[in-house]
Design an enzyme around this catalytic site. Structure first.
Site, mmCIF file in Angstrom:
data_model
loop_
_atom_site.group_PDB
_atom_site.id
_atom_site.type_symbol
_atom_site.label_atom_id
_atom_site.label_comp_id
_atom_site.label_asym_id
_atom_site.label_seq_id
_atom_site.Cartn_x
_atom_site.Cartn_y
_atom_site.Cartn_z
ATOM 1 N N CYS A 2 5.830 -6.443 4.981
ATOM 2 C CA CYS A 2 5.182 -7.612 5.558
ATOM 3 C C CYS A 2 3.697 -7.333 5.781
ATOM 4 C CB CYS A 2 5.844 -7.974 6.881
ATOM 5 S SG CYS A 2 7.638 -8.118 6.759
ATOM 6 N N ARG A 27 2.087 -8.989 0.175
ATOM 7 C CA ARG A 27 3.042 -8.145 0.886
ATOM 8 C C ARG A 27 4.352 -8.868 1.191
ATOM 9 N NH1 ARG A 27 1.457 -3.431 3.539
ATOM 10 N NH2 ARG A 27 -0.698 -2.828 3.159
ATOM 11 N N TRP A 74 8.241 -10.347 4.297
ATOM 12 C CA TRP A 74 9.219 -10.017 3.267
ATOM 13 C C TRP A 74 10.478 -9.616 4.020
ATOM 14 C CZ3 TRP A 74 12.098 -5.731 1.625
ATOM 15 C CH2 TRP A 74 12.673 -5.846 0.350
ATOM 16 N N ASN A 98 5.632 -4.992 10.712
ATOM 17 C CA ASN A 98 5.883 -4.581 9.331
ATOM 18 C C ASN A 98 6.696 -3.298 9.396
ATOM 19 O OD1 ASN A 98 5.761 -3.999 6.560
ATOM 20 N ND2 ASN A 98 3.844 -2.883 6.814
ATOM 21 N N GLY A 99 7.881 -3.300 8.788
ATOM 22 C CA GLY A 99 8.717 -2.108 8.803
ATOM 23 C C GLY A 99 10.146 -2.433 9.164
ATOM 24 N N GLU A 479 9.399 -0.240 -18.990
ATOM 25 C CA GLU A 479 8.449 -1.110 -18.305
ATOM 26 C C GLU A 479 8.545 -2.546 -18.814
ATOM 27 O OE1 GLU A 479 5.108 -2.648 -16.130
ATOM 28 O OE2 GLU A 479 6.740 -1.222 -15.797
ATOM 29 N N LYS A 483 9.392 -5.757 -16.470
ATOM 30 C CA LYS A 483 8.542 -6.939 -16.364
ATOM 31 C C LYS A 483 9.348 -8.213 -16.591
ATOM 32 C CE LYS A 483 4.780 -5.423 -15.078
ATOM 33 N NZ LYS A 483 5.639 -4.574 -14.265
ATOM 34 N N GLU A 486 11.556 -8.880 -13.593
ATOM 35 C CA GLU A 486 10.816 -9.226 -12.382
ATOM 36 C C GLU A 486 10.420 -10.693 -12.335
ATOM 37 O OE1 GLU A 486 8.164 -5.545 -10.759
ATOM 38 O OE2 GLU A 486 7.631 -6.287 -12.742
ATOM 39 N N HIS A 502 25.143 5.755 -28.384
ATOM 40 C CA HIS A 502 25.975 6.391 -27.369
ATOM 41 C C HIS A 502 26.486 5.394 -26.335
ATOM 42 C CE1 HIS A 502 25.141 10.389 -28.921
ATOM 43 N NE2 HIS A 502 23.862 10.027 -29.007
ATOM 44 N N LYS A 602 4.386 -7.120 -3.214
ATOM 45 C CA LYS A 602 3.484 -6.246 -3.964
ATOM 46 C C LYS A 602 3.517 -4.816 -3.454
ATOM 47 C CE LYS A 602 0.264 -5.601 -7.033
ATOM 48 N NZ LYS A 602 0.609 -5.723 -8.456
#
Length: 607
Positions: A2, A27, A74, A98-99, A479, A483, A486, A502, A602
């Site tokens: 947050c 955030r 968040w 925040n936390g 990556e 993306k 996300e 495999h 973020k």
């Protein structure tokens, strides 16, 4: 994850708090809220969803007051709705947090037994009631805070105001960043300097365990033992301007297009063009004697570290261990004497990466960090810092931060190889020149934007997408898949191409697009063979390669994108760009929120 901001000001603070929250929206954006002191009483406005919703509420229901705190959330504990939105408050205390308070249930049960009634599902609300519990015992706000911080377990950045105390705000940090800003007869608290940049550039960063009393004229900082402590006030370089999208539809697309520039800016800080050599800042260890480098990071930064593992082992001959930061310390990994921990983080505040850093330091490792924010906690706790010059990255899905991380890591690999005598001057010059060509080659890649937009039309309806690569292109496959997941919410997986037979090859049918990342390097023929196996089973191949590669294999693909022919050393940096664009255009076609995808933030400042 947050974002928090607090102001003791000369004028009404609600507009300034709202502006600060906009700068912190990266955030979290599940909900937002502001609380101020109005005639000594706590008043607040909260709204579910993005900060724009809070802005509309404040237009309809303005909030007065010259002392206040704000929060963008968040969600951790409790669903993201207005009830669970911060600030949490009663008639005596308002708190933004925040936390995560790990022992909140224990405290909640204790306080409920003492007669406190809880209204939310959040862990934060226990802080309100814990402080009120001590205030009811006739403690001052400062005495209540001194007691409360000894009871809280977990990670927190806090900003707190008290009814009747326009001249007081209290902040605290443990495991979450918090900065104090100094103004002219005004004072500020913020999750980072970026949030405070329009208000002041005189910043003091609280250290682990600190809590602070703030008044209009200054601050008194207490350390983890409660003793008054001095912390340096520094001049931050954070810009006071809000980043704009310019002519771009989304921040993410703007940041993709900024990559030629920021890669060049980053290179210029390490490369001597006259000597054609890489120059690093003084390091507190001898690269020639380092027995092992341990790399740790999260998400996209971890994939940058995977590329670096190939570079460092292949070029410099340095053994490299790499692990996801959220796992490393739980393995209780042994670390060699004289070893180096390399941590990578865009924000420099990533909680798991910071914990891995501290684990390594406890085991005698020197710490080198690669960050985009030189004032960040990770940077301050490192022995040396290599800065990416990506500038503010607003889009939650990392783009330019990733390619500048790769650029720094490439410079580091060249310097390490030179220090260990693994390459001669001619090879160093060749690699360095290849790096200097990357910005212009990146601009060439961007010319394929329309082609990738067309290809996105073939991806948007897929249920599953696979990305394949070998060597340094394997992390780029990972990556690319990340993306797409996300921002488009399509299930995607990245695989080392040789691993297909495999197990994963069972997933392939005519409905599954397969993005093959295959520059014409020493592993091209191997990748070509794996691609033929995919095509033979009906897979729809989207082939990313250079002219020689497409000449050999392009006729098998459903679609091709021809990238510049470059030294294989720098190919991962360039091949990151088309997978970013493909994910972007797919997400736009799906109509998702590209810059602020669901459930993400973020800067991940909770474990």
């Amino acid at each position: 994850m947050c974002g928090i901001i607090g102001i003791i000001g000369k004028n009404e603070v609600a507009p300034l708090l709202l502006e600060g929250l906009k700068r912190l929206e990266y955030r979290g954006y599940d909900s937002a809220g502001i609380a101020t002191l109005v005639n000594g009483q706590i008043d607040r406005r909260r709204a579910e969803g993005k900060i724009a919703n809070l802005g509309k509420l404040l237009e309809d229901q303005p909030l007065a007051g010259r002392t206040g705190i704000g929060h963008t959330r968040w969600a951790t504990h409790g669903v993201p709705n207005e009830t669970n939105a911060h600030p949490h408050a009663n008639d005596r205390v308002a708190v933004v947090h925040n936390g995560i308070i790990e022992n909140f249930q224990e405290l909640r049960d204790e306080l409920a037994s003492a007669g406190h009634a809880f209204d939310t599902d959040t862990d934060t609300e226990v802080i309100v009631h814990l402080l009120t519990h001590y205030l009811n015992q006739q403690m001052s706000p400062q005495e209540a805070m001194a007691q409360a911080v000894t009871r809280l377990e977990g990670a927190f950045g806090l900003a707190i105001v008290f009814a009747g105390r326009h001249d007081l705000m209290i902040g605290a940090r443990r495991g979450s960043p918090l900065a104090v800003g100094y103004g002219d007869g005004e004072m500020y608290l913020g999750s980072d300097a970026h949030a405070l940049a329009p208000l002041t550039q005189r910043i003091c960063y609280l250290e682990e365990g600190d809590w602070v009393e703030i008044g209009p004229e200054g601050a008194t900082i207490h350390d983890a033992q409660g003793k008054v402590a001095k912390r340096p006030v520094v001049q931050t370089a954070a810009s006071g301007a809000l980043s704009g999208k310019g002519n771009f539809r989304h921040f993410m697309l703007k940041e993709i297009y900024e990559q030629p520039t920021v890669i060049g800016d980053t290179l210029n800080s390490f490369f001597n063009p006259a000597a054609r050599t890489v120059t690093l800042p003084d390091l507190p260890f001898d690269l020639a004697r380092v027995p092992r480098i341990t790399i740790s990071a999260c998400g996209t930064a971890y994939y940058a570290g995977l590329v670096a593992k190939y570079w460092l082992e292949r070029l410099a001959g340095i053994p490299v261990e790499i692990d996801i930061a959220s796992e490393l310390r739980y393995r209780e990994a042994p670390m060699p004497e004289g070893g180096v921990m390399l941590v990578i983080s865009q924000s420099g505040e990533t909680a798991d990466t910071l914990a891995a850093l501290r684990y390594a330091r406890e085991r005698g490792q020197k710490v080198l960090s690669i960050v985009n924010v030189p004032e960040s906690t990770i940077a301050r706790e490192s022995d040396a810092v290599l800065v990416t010059h990506a500038g503010p990255e607003i889009g939650v899905a990392s783009t330019k931060a990733f390619t500048t991380q790769l650029t720094v890591l490439a410079c580091f690999a060249i310097a390490a190889a030179r220090a260990r005598g693994a390459i001669d001057a001619a090879r160093e010059a060749a690699l360095s020149v290849a790096l200097t060509e990357v910005p212009s080659r990146a601009a060439e890649v961007l010319n394929h934007d329309e082609r990738l937009k067309e290809i996105a039309g073939d991806v948007v309806e897929a249920r599953d997408v696979l990305y394949l690569g070998r060597g340094t292109e394997y992390p780029i496959a990972l990556e690319g898949a990340l993306k797409l997941k996300e921002i488009s919410y399509i299930h995607a997986e990245g695989y080392a191409a040789g691993e297909m037979k495999h197990g994963p090859i069972a997933l392939i049918d005519e409905l599954v697009p397969i993005i093959v990342i295959a520059p014409s390097n020493a592993l091209f023929e191997k990748t070509a063979s794996n691609t033929q196996e995919v095509v033979a089973r009906g897979g729809r191949v989207i082939f990313l390669s250079d002219a020689p590669g497409i000449g050999k294999l392009g006729d098998m693909a459903m679609a091709t994108v021809e990238l510049p022919t470059v030294d294989p050393f720098v190919a991962p940096i360039l091949y990151a760009i088309p997978v970013q664009l493909l994910a972007y255009h797919t997400a736009v076609l799906k109509g998702t929120d590209v810059d602020q995808p669901r459930n993400l933030a973020k800067s991940v400042t909770v474990e």
